[in-house]
Design a protein around this motif. Structure first.
Motif, PDB file in Angstrom:
ATOM      1  N   SER A 138      38.272  -2.876   6.873  1.00 41.46           N
ATOM      2  CA  SER A 138      37.685  -3.839   7.935  1.00 41.46           C
ATOM      3  C   SER A 138      36.839  -5.165   7.581  1.00 41.46           C
ATOM      4  N   ALA A 139      36.777  -5.279   6.292  1.00 43.07           N
ATOM      5  CA  ALA A 139      35.686  -6.200   5.743  1.00 43.07           C
ATOM      6  C   ALA A 139      36.321  -7.366   5.943  1.00 43.07           C
ATOM      7  N   SER A 140      37.662  -7.545   5.646  1.00 40.33           N
ATOM      8  CA  SER A 140      38.276  -8.948   5.809  1.00 40.33           C
ATOM      9  C   SER A 140      38.096  -9.555   7.250  1.00 40.33           C
ATOM     10  N   LEU A 141      38.612  -8.367   8.172  1.00 42.58           N
ATOM     11  CA  LEU A 141      38.815  -8.584   9.511  1.00 42.58           C
ATOM     12  C   LEU A 141      37.378  -8.980  10.321  1.00 42.58           C
ATOM     13  N   TYR A 142      36.362  -8.602   9.763  1.00 39.56           N
ATOM     14  CA  TYR A 142      35.101  -8.666  10.322  1.00 39.56           C
ATOM     15  C   TYR A 142      33.899  -9.481   9.570  1.00 39.56           C
ATOM     16  N   ALA A 143      34.354 -10.261   8.619  1.00 37.64           N
ATOM     17  CA  ALA A 143      33.696 -11.215   7.846  1.00 37.64           C
ATOM     18  C   ALA A 143      32.517 -12.085   8.687  1.00 37.64           C
ATOM     19  N   THR A 144      32.783 -12.497   9.776  1.00 34.28           N
ATOM     20  CA  THR A 144      32.035 -13.358  10.507  1.00 34.28           C
ATOM     21  C   THR A 144      31.212 -12.648  11.376  1.00 34.28           C
ATOM     22  N   PHE A 145      31.315 -11.075  11.392  1.00 32.75           N
ATOM     23  CA  PHE A 145      30.442 -10.599  12.198  1.00 32.75           C
ATOM     24  C   PHE A 145      28.954 -10.375  11.502  1.00 32.75           C
ATOM     25  N   ASP A 146      27.800 -10.378  12.228  1.00 29.40           N
ATOM     26  CA  ASP A 146      26.649 -10.520  11.453  1.00 29.40           C
ATOM     27  C   ASP A 146      25.875  -9.280  11.837  1.00 29.40           C
ATOM     28  N   PRO A 147      26.094  -8.074  11.294  1.00 27.38           N
ATOM     29  CA  PRO A 147      25.269  -6.933  11.695  1.00 27.38           C
ATOM     30  C   PRO A 147      23.720  -6.774  11.452  1.00 27.38           C
ATOM     31  N   ALA A 148      23.579  -7.715  10.392  1.00 25.47           N
ATOM     32  CA  ALA A 148      21.905  -7.637  10.159  1.00 25.47           C
ATOM     33  C   ALA A 148      21.138  -8.522  11.154  1.00 25.47           C
ATOM     34  N   ASN A 149      21.859  -9.336  12.041  1.00 24.72           N
ATOM     35  CA  ASN A 149      21.093  -9.961  13.144  1.00 24.72           C
ATOM     36  C   ASN A 149      21.602  -9.530  14.403  1.00 24.72           C
ATOM     37  N   SER A 150      22.399  -8.588  14.553  1.00 21.52           N
ATOM     38  CA  SER A 150      22.699  -7.793  15.822  1.00 21.52           C
ATOM     39  C   SER A 150      21.684  -6.772  16.133  1.00 21.52           C
ATOM     40  N   VAL A 151      21.549  -6.660  17.721  1.00 26.75           N
ATOM     41  CA  VAL A 151      20.316  -5.645  17.890  1.00 26.75           C
ATOM     42  C   VAL A 151      20.589  -4.836  19.175  1.00 26.75           C
ATOM     43  N   ALA A 152      19.802  -3.956  19.420  1.00 26.85           N
ATOM     44  CA  ALA A 152      19.916  -3.228  20.521  1.00 26.85           C
ATOM     45  C   ALA A 152      18.762  -3.613  21.413  1.00 26.85           C
ATOM     46  N   GLU A 153      19.099  -3.993  22.766  1.00 29.38           N
ATOM     47  CA  GLU A 153      17.783  -4.473  23.492  1.00 29.38           C
ATOM     48  C   GLU A 153      17.475  -2.989  24.146  1.00 29.38           C
ATOM     49  N   ASP A 154      18.259  -2.149  24.104  1.00 26.21           N
ATOM     50  CA  ASP A 154      17.938  -0.854  24.792  1.00 26.21           C
ATOM     51  C   ASP A 154      18.886  -0.143  24.465  1.00 26.21           C
ATOM     52  N   ASP A 155      19.085   1.352  24.729  1.00 27.98           N
ATOM     53  CA  ASP A 155      20.229   2.323  24.296  1.00 27.98           C
ATOM     54  C   ASP A 155      21.630   1.916  24.898  1.00 27.98           C
ATOM     55  N   TYR A 156      21.521   1.082  25.930  1.00 29.05           N
ATOM     56  CA  TYR A 156      22.821   0.713  26.537  1.00 29.05           C
ATOM     57  C   TYR A 156      23.102  -0.839  26.619  1.00 29.05           C
ATOM     58  N   THR A 157      22.462  -1.564  26.016  1.00 29.10           N
ATOM     59  CA  THR A 157      22.627  -2.947  25.679  1.00 29.10           C
ATOM     60  C   THR A 157      22.532  -3.387  24.311  1.00 29.10           C
ATOM     61  N   VAL A 158      23.634  -4.004  24.008  1.00 27.29           N
ATOM     62  CA  VAL A 158      23.823  -4.503  22.317  1.00 27.29           C
ATOM     63  C   VAL A 158      24.125  -5.865  22.505  1.00 27.29           C
ATOM     64  N   ILE A 159      23.774  -6.850  21.481  1.00 30.58           N
ATOM     65  CA  ILE A 159      23.971  -8.220  21.385  1.00 30.58           C
ATOM     66  C   ILE A 159      24.577  -8.420  19.836  1.00 30.58           C
ATOM     67  N   ILE A 160      25.806  -8.613  20.024  1.00 32.62           N
ATOM     68  CA  ILE A 160      26.295  -8.889  18.629  1.00 32.62           C
ATOM     69  C   ILE A 160      26.213 -10.187  18.117  1.00 32.62           C
TER      70      ILE A 160
END
Length: 546
Positions: free
Chosen positions: A163-185
């Protein structure tokens, strides 16, 4: 005369290889139900001359299934893993599709984006995607699905071997959960195919607590997802068993047990279907699928749809410096009568490529194929300094039609002094050989189940996971990266047209064939959709009892 003799010889070899099979070659008209199951693929490929075909049994009464609570299907290869972020096998992703789920899915009949584990989504800006997660969902071990599972999956997507090459532009370090059921990728750069990429099997959501407690190997021993079926067991070289997940959040399957068998022999797989040992068979060989389409096999319907995968001959110039010389690549491309070779290997199932992107994928432009000119090929080899010969290996997975094609190419290339040593291995070993570069060459591919061209090219670009087949040319990578980030569709189309022409002119790979995806299905099966990426969702199937 020489060309005709060669073709006749190849066809004779093919006939001997397939002597246990029979059938005609005339297509039959399809039923209304079959037409609806292939409509989305047919429209996307019509401009290329490829089209979906379906048809089959003329029996007036359907067969009666002895055990209406079970479905048995067979595929042509066995995956090495059932870990979404570390499995690149298309058959493995199909098995995973029954067990795991993505945030966003695609309607199998229309290809439209639809909610799955995320119920809604919107862009805060070009690099931040907000998703509202579905509540009341549980994993097969009883754990609740929450934003924590999404964040851990994002981390694995960026480091997983598949998966690494497919999702290289995804930034998990700066992705956050606003609450248990809201995510900002978050993304490191604008990424045009982001939503499509979230539908892919490498983005299937895994349970965070389970992974933290048991480690990565747990997914291979006991994969746990939120899907309509839960894993039971895996008998290596035989089958995977699954059962209906009784606490599934959506509409539960109407049958309890699902078994996927691994039958690599094309003839054996076709025979198992005809005798009723199987309910569904994937990748039926040409003679068998034509017999089914012509209505010659009682109670079985057939489907043949253009695939989303370009199968190309990939080079590893790290191992073979000669491949860095365009004249060598050109010589190999011009030394083969591609139409004859493909037909001899697998009849109409192998359709000659006209680009490095499949006709079923967005922004496809038919550029052309390489002209057969053996004298030109010899001259190019002489000019490049390899008139006395060139030897390299080709590591290929155990897919019979692909191996037949390599044996045919072996014969063509011998005429220009090239020796190709074919090594046939299991799927997992083949993938590893291409990733670590032990293969000098290989029939490489990437099934763009997202429908996006970046998916097709993700292992070809410099940042890709594979060494074999990688293109390091600076301008090619500039085009690929610019097209990936471009949000304007018109400009993106222009970039991909330029990229396809540039790839063809420089022969960085030899696009060989788009494989027609074929299925054989018993007539008591209802709701079957012939997916062009082999990603059949068995939960949508029902069994007719009369």
């Amino acid at each position: 005369m020489r060309r005709i003799s060669r073709l006749l010889a190849m066809l004779l070899c093919l006939a001997l290889l397939l002597s246990a099979c029979g059938g005609g070659t005339t297509e039959s008209s399809s039923s209304a139900a079959a037409e609806s199951s292939t409509a989305s693929t047919e429209s996307s490929a019509s401009s290329s001359g490829l089209s979906a075909t379906s048809g089959g049994t003329t029996e007036t009464e359907i067969a009666v299934k002895a055990d209406p609570n079970s479905i048995v299907a067979a595929v042509n290869t066995e995956p090495g893993k059932l870990d979404p972020q570390n499995n690149a096998s298309i058959t493995g992703i199909m098995v995973e599709r029954q067990i795991f789920e993505p945030l966003i899915d695609k309607d199998p009949a229309t290809g439209e984006l639809v909610p799955c584990l995320a119920t809604e989504w919107s862009w805060d800006d070009d690099t931040h995607l907000r998703l509202k997660l579905r509540e009341g969902v549980t994993f097969h071990n009883g754990e609740d699905f929450t934003a924590e599972d999404v964040l851990l999956t994002l981390e694995r997507m960026q480091v997983g071997s598949a998966s690494a090459s497919l999702y290289a532009t995804f930034d998990p370090a700066n992705s956050v959960a606003e609450d248990d059921y809201t995510v900002i990728i978050a993304f490191t750069t604008p990424f045009a195919p982001a939503l499509n990429f979230l539908t892919n099997g490498r983005a299937y959501i895994i349970p965070a607590d389970y992974m933290n407690e048991n480690g990565d190997d747990a997914l291979n021993q006991n994969p746990i997802g939120t899907g309509p079926f839960e894993f039971v067991d895996w008998t290596i070289s035989s089958h995977v068993n699954m059962k209906r997940y009784e606490n599934y959040w959506g509409e539960k399957p109407t049958f309890e047990n699902l078994q996927v068998r691994f039958i690599t022999d094309d003839t054996a797989r076709g025979m198992a279907l005809e005798t009723g040992e199987l309910d569904v068979a994937f990748m039926i060989q040409e003679t068998d699928i034509n017999s089914i389409l012509n209505g010659e096999v009682p109670h079985i319907n057939g489907y043949m749809v253009p695939g989303q995968q370009v199968n190309y001959f990939g080079f590893n110039e790290n191992n073979v410096p000669a491949f860095a010389d365009i004249r060598v690549r050109q010589a190999l491309a011009h030394a083969v009568d591609w139409e004859s070779a493909l037909f001899a290997a697998n009849g109409d199932i192998f359709s000659l490529c006209q680009s490095c992107i499949a006709p079923t994928v967005d922004y496809y432009v038919p550029i052309g194929s390489y002209e057969y000119d053996v004298e030109k090929a010899k001259q190019l080899m002489e000019e490049a300094g390899y008139g006395d010969g060139l030897t390299f290996n080709c590591i290929e997975e155990e897919v019979q039609a692909s191996v037949r094609l390599l044996e045919i190419l072996q014969s063509y290339w011998a005429e220009i002094g090239v020796t190709m040593e074919i090594q046939v291995v299991d799927s997992a070993t083949w993938q590893e050989a291409n990733m670590n570069g032990t293969s000098d060459t290989s029939i490489c591919n990437m099934a763009a189940t997202t429908g996006d061209p970046h998916h097709t090219l993700v292992n070809v670009v410099a940042a890709g996971a594979n060494i074999t087949g990688k293109v390091t040319d600076e301008h090619f990578n500039e085009l690929a990266n610019e097209a990936m980030a471009e949000m304007d569709e018109t400009r993106r189309a222009e970039l991909y047209e330029e990229l396809q022409q540039y790839m063809y002119d420089n022969v960085f790979q030899i696009p060989m064939f788009v494989k027609m995806v074929t299925y054989g299905v018993w007539d008591y099966i209802d709701g079957f959709v012939a997916d062009p990426g082999q990603q059949v969702r068995f939960a949508d199937i029902t069994i007719k009892t009369a």
